[in-house]
Design a protein around this motif. Structure first.
Motif: not given
Length: 631
Positions: A35-55
């Protein structure tokens, strides 16, 4: 966990799939009943502004001249890693690309412990403040280094000074949270997308005064360079065309303010690696184990597709059928057996319709899973309602021919597949499921695998090939097609790949197939009438210059087929390493003239030089990819 019996177990992990190569029973999904309640990967985390932008900058690693004083290959390779020229190159690039904030707070990932120590020492000799950490260092030593890296200049004391960089091997991949990190330097080959994201992730924490993190990846001649775009894109299909597309389009697929840039040499090193992907069977097996752990059951082909795992076409290319793969993977644990006839049908369907370039055959098979017969007229109505477009009876007949084993390239293939006996069509235009095929469908495993092929094929069609203006062309701009696909979409009745080379006229359409970079160096530059001349190239994103086959002057039937065709299509691939062609669109001929060119025996023969104008400008990133040199 074995002792407590709560109403709810909630587990959180960054690496559920980390140890798929371990024989131990460490399936995290199983502990939580899949049972997976929630899963988030890099792309979605970037979309939701949860992470610092990277170059991200993919930079060519320095090629160092051979060390003649080295005693052996290992010593020579190590000396290259720590030589002064490489240190200078790393420092120059790190200073050029910079960081966000008042001072650099960087992590540098190396391949081996001794490399860490030697590079740290050389950086210190040049005025930088660095330490090297490895598994040999205590937790206290590590924590002290982390605190020094996070310090500001004003916080230093006589005993404790800030660090500019921490050099590391292995230990900083996970479980470390230094939010202030503003530069990450990768000095080791990418062996795993998981490890790559873990290391990149050390710099993705948000912090005050940090607008972005700079990622510098020094790319050498490594077999696994294709892992870099796999990691950055999050696409685990391992389809070479998909990986190339990501490297080509780069920033188009990164959410928010983040950017990705490869210098031209590094980009070509990655393309070279993609062209020669190694260990694909091992990758497929790891993907299978991960997916099986996640689902808690034996995956189907569609599970690979819907979970963004290895592309089903990649699996079929290696194993011919999914049944064959399961036999190889599960061995004695796979109890299902199929007859030779069932295996033959699955092989043919996997080869012809799994790619999903069109839905006709798939829809007919789908209907005949649940009923014994259907009229062509009824099928046409169902098709029209579902796809909002008409399908002519001759198109239906062509699809029926495919399902009767006729879509083959030679007599040998025809003799192999003519006995598949799945459907028939009588004089009353009634499509009937052959009784023998109906009996085979009673085998639960066989039926399931047929359904699986249909499901994957229709999903691929809807995702990749449905958005096309079929009034003009059945092809989607910039998608990739094989000559076999062209034969199918043009209702040729059989696979014309073996006779479809540089040019093929099919009724009112002519198809030009071009390999942009020829294998032989002498083919890259043509000499026409004794003068150097470039052929088969884009002059810009609208004008394409193409040469006919040697011996085909303007009065030849060959050239008349090209000139008089109402619709002209251009397909291009960069090199022979690519099996399929990009569909570049339709074009008009704006100029054609005859010249002479030497054949393989040195005799001058007529040739036609064509200047074509595309109906749509070629996308800039794809044009740059085609025009870039191959090392």
């Amino acid at each position: 966990m074995q002792y407590f019996r709560p109403r709810l177990f909630l587990g959180m992990t960054a690496t559920p799939d980390k140890r798929t190569d371990n024989d131990a029973n460490d399936n995290i999904y199983e502990i939580f009943h899949h049972q997976i309640a929630y899963e988030i990967r890099l792309q979605q985390a970037m979309e939701e502004d949860l992470l610092c932008p990277f170059h991200y900058f993919g930079i060519t690693d320095l090629s160092v001249v051979q060390d003649t004083k080295a005693k052996n290959i290992l010593e020579e390779e190590f000396n290259k890693l720590i030589c002064d020229e490489r240190v200078k190159h790393i420092i120059e690039q790190s200073e050029y690309y910079g960081y966000s904030g008042d001072r650099v707070k960087g992590l540098i990932f190396c391949s081996r412990k001794q490399e860490c120590k030697e590079l740290s020492k050389k950086f210190n000799d040049l005025g930088y403040r660095t330490v090297a950490l490895s598994g040999e260092d205590s937790e206290e030593v590590r924590q002290n280094a982390f605190e020094r890296l996070a310090m500001e200049e004003g916080e230093q004391t006589d005993k404790t000074k800030p660090l500019d960089y921490i050099f590391s091997v292995d230990i900083l991949n996970e479980g470390v949270d230094i939010v202030e990190v503003n530069q990450v330097i990768m000095l080791r080959p990418t062996q795993s997308p998981i490890v790559f994201i873990q290391q990149l992730g050390r710099g993705l924490r948000k912090a005050n005064g940090k607008e972005y993190v700079v990622i510098l990846d020094f790319i050498g001649n490594y077999n696994n360079n294709f892992m870099i775009p796999v990691a950055l894109s999050g696409d685990r299909s391992y389809n070479a065309d998909t990986i190339r597309k990501y490297v080509i389009s780069g920033n188009r697929t990164i959410p928010g303010a983040s950017t990705i840039h490869f210098d031209e040499v590094a980009k070509n090193k990655i393309f070279h690696s993609i062209d020669r992907i190694r260990g694909i069977k091992s990758i497929i097996r790891e993907s299978y184990i991960s997916l099986k752990n996640r689902l808690g059951r034996t995956p189907r082909l569609y599970d690979f597709y819907s979970n963004n795992e290895v592309d089903p076409l990649v699996i079929i290319r290696e194993y011919k059928t999914y049944y064959g793969f399961l036999e190889s993977m599960e061995k004695a644990n796979y109890c299902c057996t199929l007859t030779e006839q069932e295996k033959l049908i699955l092989e043919y369907l996997s080869k012809t319709i799994l790619s999903g370039v069109r839905p006709e055959e798939l829809e007919i098979l789908q209907l005949l899973l649940h009923q014994n017969a259907i009229s062509i007229e009824t099928f046409q109505k169902i098709y029209q309602e579902k796809y909002r477009k008409n399908i002519m009876e001759d198109q239906v007949n062509c699809a029926l021919g495919v399902l009767q084993g006729k879509f083959v390239s030679n007599e040998k293939e025809y003799q192999k597949y003519e006995t598949i006996d799945m459907i028939s069509c009588d004089q009353t235009s009634r499509i009937t499921r052959v009784s023998k095929y109906g009996e085979l469908l009673r085998n639960v495993e066989f039926r399931s695998q047929v359904e699986d092929i249909i499901k994957v094929g229709l999903a691929r069609y809807h995702d990749k090939f449905m958005n096309t203006n079929e009034v003009v062309s059945p092809f989607v701009l910039y998608e990739k097609y094989s000559r076999r696909d062209v034969s199918l979409l043009m209702n040729c009745g059989k696979d014309l790949s073996s006779v479809m080379f540089g040019m093929k006229r099919i009724q009112e359409d002519v198809f030009i197939f071009v390999t942009y970079h020829k294998e032989k160096a002498e083919d890259e530059r043509n000499y026409v009438d004794g003068k150097p001349d470039y052929a088969d190239v884009f002059e810009d994103n609208m004008i394409f210059k193409w040469d006919s086959k040697i011996g085909m002057g303007m009065e030849s039937t060959y050239m008349k087929d090209v000139i008089t065709a109402p619709r002209k299509h251009l397909f291009v691939k960069k090199s022979d390493a690519e099996s399929n062609f990009y569909y570049m669109g339709t074009f008009d001929i704006i100029d054609v003239k005859e010249a002479r060119k030497e054949d393989n025996k040195g005799k001058l023969k007529p040739i036609s030089k064509v200047v074509a104008k595309m109906h749509h400008p070629v996308r800039d990133d794809l044009l740059c990819y085609m025009q870039s040199n191959i090392e």
